[in-house]
Design a protein around this motif. Sequence first.
Motif, PDB file in Angstrom:
ATOM      1  N   VAL A   1       0.845  -1.201   0.000  1.00  0.00           N
ATOM      2  CA  VAL A   1       0.000   0.000   0.000  1.00  0.00           C
ATOM      3  C   VAL A   1       0.879   1.250   0.000  1.00  0.00           C
ATOM      4  O   VAL A   1       0.638   2.211  -0.737  1.00  0.00           O
TER       5      VAL A   1
ATOM      6  N   GLY B   1       2.132   2.163  -3.189  1.00  0.00           N
ATOM      7  CA  GLY B   1       1.128   2.622  -4.151  1.00  0.00           C
ATOM      8  C   GLY B   1       0.626   1.536  -5.088  1.00  0.00           C
ATOM      9  O   GLY B   1       0.199   1.814  -6.200  1.00  0.00           O
ATOM     10  N   MET B   2       0.659   0.283  -4.636  1.00  0.00           N
ATOM     11  CA  MET B   2       0.229  -0.810  -5.499  1.00  0.00           C
ATOM     12  C   MET B   2      -1.298  -0.921  -5.533  1.00  0.00           C
ATOM     13  O   MET B   2      -1.978  -0.604  -4.571  1.00  0.00           O
ATOM     14  N   GLY B   3      -1.824  -1.366  -6.664  1.00  0.00           N
ATOM     15  CA  GLY B   3      -3.275  -1.480  -6.834  1.00  0.00           C
ATOM     16  C   GLY B   3      -3.859  -2.622  -6.028  1.00  0.00           C
ATOM     17  O   GLY B   3      -3.161  -3.555  -5.635  1.00  0.00           O
TER      18      GLY B   3
ATOM     19  N   ASN C   1       7.024   5.823  -8.418  1.00  0.00           N
ATOM     20  CA  ASN C   1       5.741   5.776  -9.105  1.00  0.00           C
ATOM     21  C   ASN C   1       5.321   7.187  -9.489  1.00  0.00           C
ATOM     22  O   ASN C   1       5.035   8.016  -8.640  1.00  0.00           O
TER      23      ASN C   1
ATOM     24  N   THR D   1      -2.706   6.686 -11.070  1.00  0.00           N
ATOM     25  CA  THR D   1      -2.660   5.952  -9.806  1.00  0.00           C
ATOM     26  C   THR D   1      -2.463   6.912  -8.641  1.00  0.00           C
ATOM     27  O   THR D   1      -3.009   6.710  -7.565  1.00  0.00           O
TER      28      THR D   1
ATOM     29  N   LEU E   1      -5.711   8.275  -7.806  1.00  0.00           N
ATOM     30  CA  LEU E   1      -6.514   7.209  -7.200  1.00  0.00           C
ATOM     31  C   LEU E   1      -6.138   7.025  -5.737  1.00  0.00           C
ATOM     32  O   LEU E   1      -6.999   6.909  -4.860  1.00  0.00           O
ATOM     33  N   ARG E   2      -4.809   7.036  -5.455  1.00  0.00           N
ATOM     34  CA  ARG E   2      -4.351   6.867  -4.069  1.00  0.00           C
ATOM     35  C   ARG E   2      -4.839   8.030  -3.206  1.00  0.00           C
ATOM     36  O   ARG E   2      -5.211   7.849  -2.054  1.00  0.00           O
TER      37      ARG E   2
ATOM     38  N   GLN F   1      -8.463   7.489  -2.438  1.00  0.00           N
ATOM     39  CA  GLN F   1      -8.615   6.457  -1.408  1.00  0.00           C
ATOM     40  C   GLN F   1      -8.240   7.009  -0.045  1.00  0.00           C
ATOM     41  O   GLN F   1      -8.930   6.785   0.948  1.00  0.00           O
TER      42      GLN F   1
ATOM     43  N   PHE G   1       3.546  10.235   2.000  1.00  0.00           N
ATOM     44  CA  PHE G   1       2.533   9.210   2.255  1.00  0.00           C
ATOM     45  C   PHE G   1       2.037   9.296   3.695  1.00  0.00           C
ATOM     46  O   PHE G   1       0.843   9.158   3.967  1.00  0.00           O
TER      47      PHE G   1
END
Lengths: 223, 319
Positions: A105, A108-110, B13, B18, B21-22, B25, B234
Amino acid sequence: MIRFDNVAKRYATGHEGLSGVDLHLETGEMAFLTGHSGAGKSTLLKLIGLLERATRGQVWVNERNLNKLRARDVPYHRREVGMIFQDHRLLHDRTVFDNIALPLVVAGMGHAEVTRRVRAALDKVGLLKKDKVFPISLSGGEQQRVGIARALVSKPPVLLADEPTGNLDPELSREIMDLFVQFNQVGVTLLVATHDVELISRLGKRIIKLRDGRVAADSGADG
Amino acid sequence: MARRARQPGFRRNRNPVTWLLRHAQMSLASLGRLSRSPVSTLMTAAVIGIALALPSGLHLLVDNVRQLSSSWDGSASISLFLADAVSDEQAATVREQVARRPDVAEAQLISRSAALDEFRRLSGFGQAIELLDHNPLPAVVLVRPAPTVQDADAVGRMAAELQNYREIELAQVDLQWVERLGAITGAIERAVLILAVLLAGAVLLIVGNTVRLEIQNRHSEIEIVKLVGGTDAFIRRPFLYEGLWYGLLGAAIALTLVLTALYLLDGPVERLAGLYQSTFSLDVLDPISLFGMLIGGPALGLAGAWLAVGRHLAQVQPE
């Protein structure tokens, strides 16, 4: 994979954790780190995981000089080094699944990929049916295996373990060590600190003995 | 192992999809965390809401008073008191002259006898007036300035010009109290601004402190996330979203409070305005108050969280 060049670590208190350590671990090698408590085992592992920085000398991991690593690169370095602790360091308000998923997580993995990898890791440590359980309801050995699954779920090239069997009975300890040997067989470089000489002697792996912050004996030195 | 000048880099990344998206979330996860302790969340949000509602509501009130006074300002009339010697015919001519001016919307003549009649009717001194042998009241031309004459200053200048007419003894503008009201609302507005700044500081501190406590509560979690390679960004993110949600919730509460206050005040204000033959009614939210709450709230929440995170997150290091 791991290389120490004349490394010393002096803490702010003046205590010398390591003094002049030279060490080289090849990629795919497995070694045990032994010695009395206070000999510098934990310090050595901390330098590899960058929980501490060397005060002298150079530490190389995966062809990178850790001395030259900037603070913002440290998280990325830690993703390549799985760490396992005696006290497991699990999150007790999250399920086993979520604990193991954490490194993925964080990277940043799906979701689908996370689920697949966590299940694979759970399978490896034999806890497939415990994924929805909270760590507190697991035995010590099981909690340690959750910690191991978390360390290997992101498939890091290096695994470090600091007294992973410290609180376990001999049979569970042997199971854990067998797990490590299995990981090593698929190419992971492992460095395991332990004082349980009896347990590791039968495995026939390299043993590095520390005393007072120096390498006192190395069964595989430059061999 | 060969030593290289440049180290091999890390894979990062950088896919924006993504990344978004993160973030989505993470924001929902923060909201979920807040919703799991609804009472304390609502209490914090309510404090923020009140702190936001106070200056916004006061600003709205001042704004309304200002509008009211400016509408009086515009309809200010000038009374031209004609000299005693001016006859009724001359008075009519003066009225016409004045009415022709471009800055005059309307000029109405109240002749001496009409003034006397009105005085008799309204003052209650009718009988006393009978005792006088001549009419003591001057003729008056009531001037309503054209809409082009907006502010009190212009009306004052116009009165001074009218004063120059030979037949006009006195041109009087009764605007002083409107000016005073303007000065008072100006002072109150400044006070509201100071209050707003102070309360914004309070919101920063409230959110900052809440987030600081949250960081302390999740100390071991932060430590473990750092151990498994969580970046500072993060780790920061959920706390920043938490601040944002607090601010947004606070803004929603503030909006509800102000709208409720408006609703409660509407009736009494209309009754009051009715007594003054005015059709004045409370304005709905002005853009400044609205944006102050809806943008200011979340922005302050985010800033407060940022301050706390910046100060306290670096102190958490895994061992």
